[in-house]
Design a protein around this motif. Structure first.
Motif, PDB file in Angstrom:
ATOM      1  N   TRP A  94      82.333 -95.257  41.003  1.00 29.45           N
ATOM      2  CA  TRP A  94      82.511 -94.291  42.086  1.00 29.45           C
ATOM      3  C   TRP A  94      83.166 -94.936  43.304  1.00 29.45           C
ATOM      4  O   TRP A  94      84.036 -94.340  43.928  1.00 29.45           O
ATOM      5  CB  TRP A  94      81.166 -93.658  42.446  1.00 29.45           C
ATOM      6  CG  TRP A  94      80.777 -92.543  41.522  1.00 29.45           C
ATOM      7  CD1 TRP A  94      80.972 -92.488  40.165  1.00 29.45           C
ATOM      8  CD2 TRP A  94      80.143 -91.319  41.878  1.00 29.45           C
ATOM      9  NE1 TRP A  94      80.485 -91.308  39.668  1.00 29.45           N
ATOM     10  CE2 TRP A  94      79.961 -90.570  40.695  1.00 29.45           C
ATOM     11  CE3 TRP A  94      79.687 -90.790  43.074  1.00 29.45           C
ATOM     12  CZ2 TRP A  94      79.370 -89.316  40.687  1.00 29.45           C
ATOM     13  CZ3 TRP A  94      79.087 -89.548  43.067  1.00 29.45           C
ATOM     14  CH2 TRP A  94      78.939 -88.815  41.885  1.00 29.45           C
TER      15      TRP A  94
ATOM     16  N   THR B  69      78.093 -93.514  48.245  1.00 30.49           N
ATOM     17  CA  THR B  69      79.364 -94.089  47.793  1.00 30.49           C
ATOM     18  C   THR B  69      80.188 -94.556  48.990  1.00 30.49           C
ATOM     19  O   THR B  69      80.723 -95.667  48.995  1.00 30.49           O
ATOM     20  CB  THR B  69      80.148 -93.049  46.966  1.00 30.49           C
ATOM     21  OG1 THR B  69      79.330 -92.593  45.889  1.00 30.49           O
ATOM     22  CG2 THR B  69      81.428 -93.644  46.417  1.00 30.49           C
TER      23      THR B  69
ATOM     24  N   PHE C  75      72.723 -96.853  42.908  1.00 29.27           N
ATOM     25  CA  PHE C  75      73.394 -96.797  44.202  1.00 29.27           C
ATOM     26  C   PHE C  75      72.598 -97.493  45.306  1.00 29.27           C
ATOM     27  O   PHE C  75      73.024 -97.519  46.455  1.00 29.27           O
ATOM     28  CB  PHE C  75      73.697 -95.341  44.565  1.00 29.27           C
ATOM     29  CG  PHE C  75      74.847 -94.782  43.789  1.00 29.27           C
ATOM     30  CD1 PHE C  75      76.073 -94.567  44.393  1.00 29.27           C
ATOM     31  CD2 PHE C  75      74.718 -94.477  42.442  1.00 29.27           C
ATOM     32  CE1 PHE C  75      77.149 -94.064  43.674  1.00 29.27           C
ATOM     33  CE2 PHE C  75      75.780 -93.975  41.713  1.00 29.27           C
ATOM     34  CZ  PHE C  75      77.001 -93.767  42.327  1.00 29.27           C
TER      35      PHE C  75
END
Length: 182
Positions: free
Chosen positions: A49, A75, A111
């Motif tokens: 991403w 992101t 993430f």
């Protein structure tokens, strides 16, 4: 800054933003807007991403303003050091607390941890006091780490279609103020 002076990149979250999501509605109205298209919306991988976002930013023909929602915010903050020369600002909405295993699915924990360094461009985080994916206290903490303004969206859930924020006119007004301040 005027919208016509920038390329607006919409950075959607996990599973993308459907046609009735405020991101899709705003994108359709802005002539200089496009979406960062991830290869896999269902099984996100941080490195993939981030790479796609950085590529899209580098391809821009004008200065870039990012409009990110949910996992798109994570992101952006991970990619920020690599985009500082192109990005003029980032309007961030409903960052999920990927560091809290009780708030997000296992598949999104890739993430984390969220960076805690100040962002290298002007940004604003809009957060809700009733977001199931991030507490208000955590949103305050993140905005403080990143050195950015935090806007209180009240009791608005995850600020998406499911929480009743289809066109989200209050957000559009806030975004217009953000753009004017750039």
């Amino acid at each position: 800054m005027k919208i016509s002076e920038v390329e607006t990149l919409f950075v959607a979250g996990w599973k993308g933003s459907g046609p009735n999501h405020w991101q899709s509605r705003w994108q359709a109205k802005l002539s200089t807007a496009r979406r960062v298209e991830q290869k896999d919306w269902e099984n996100p991988k941080l490195d993939d991403w981030v790479e796609q976002l950085v590529r899209d930013v580098e391809r821009a023909s004008k200065p870039v303003v990012l409009v990110a929602h949910s996992l798109g915010v994570a992101t952006v903050v991970h990619a920020a050091p690599r985009m500082q020369h192109w990005v003029k600002g980032a309007y961030l909405v409903a960052c999920p607390d990927v560091d809290d295993s009780s708030r997000v699915p296992e598949s999104l924990r890739d993430f984390g941890p969220l960076p805690t360094s100040p962002l290298p461009f002007k940004a604003q985080l809009t957060a809700s006091r009733s977001d199931p994916y991030c507490s208000w206290d955590r949103a305050q903490q993140l905005a403080g780490h990143w050195g950015i303004l935090l806007q209180d969206a009240g009791e608005s859930g995850h600020l998406n279609e499911e929480s009743g924020q289809g066109p989200w006119p209050e957000g559009l007004i806030s975004f217009a103020h953000f753009m004017k301040a750039l």
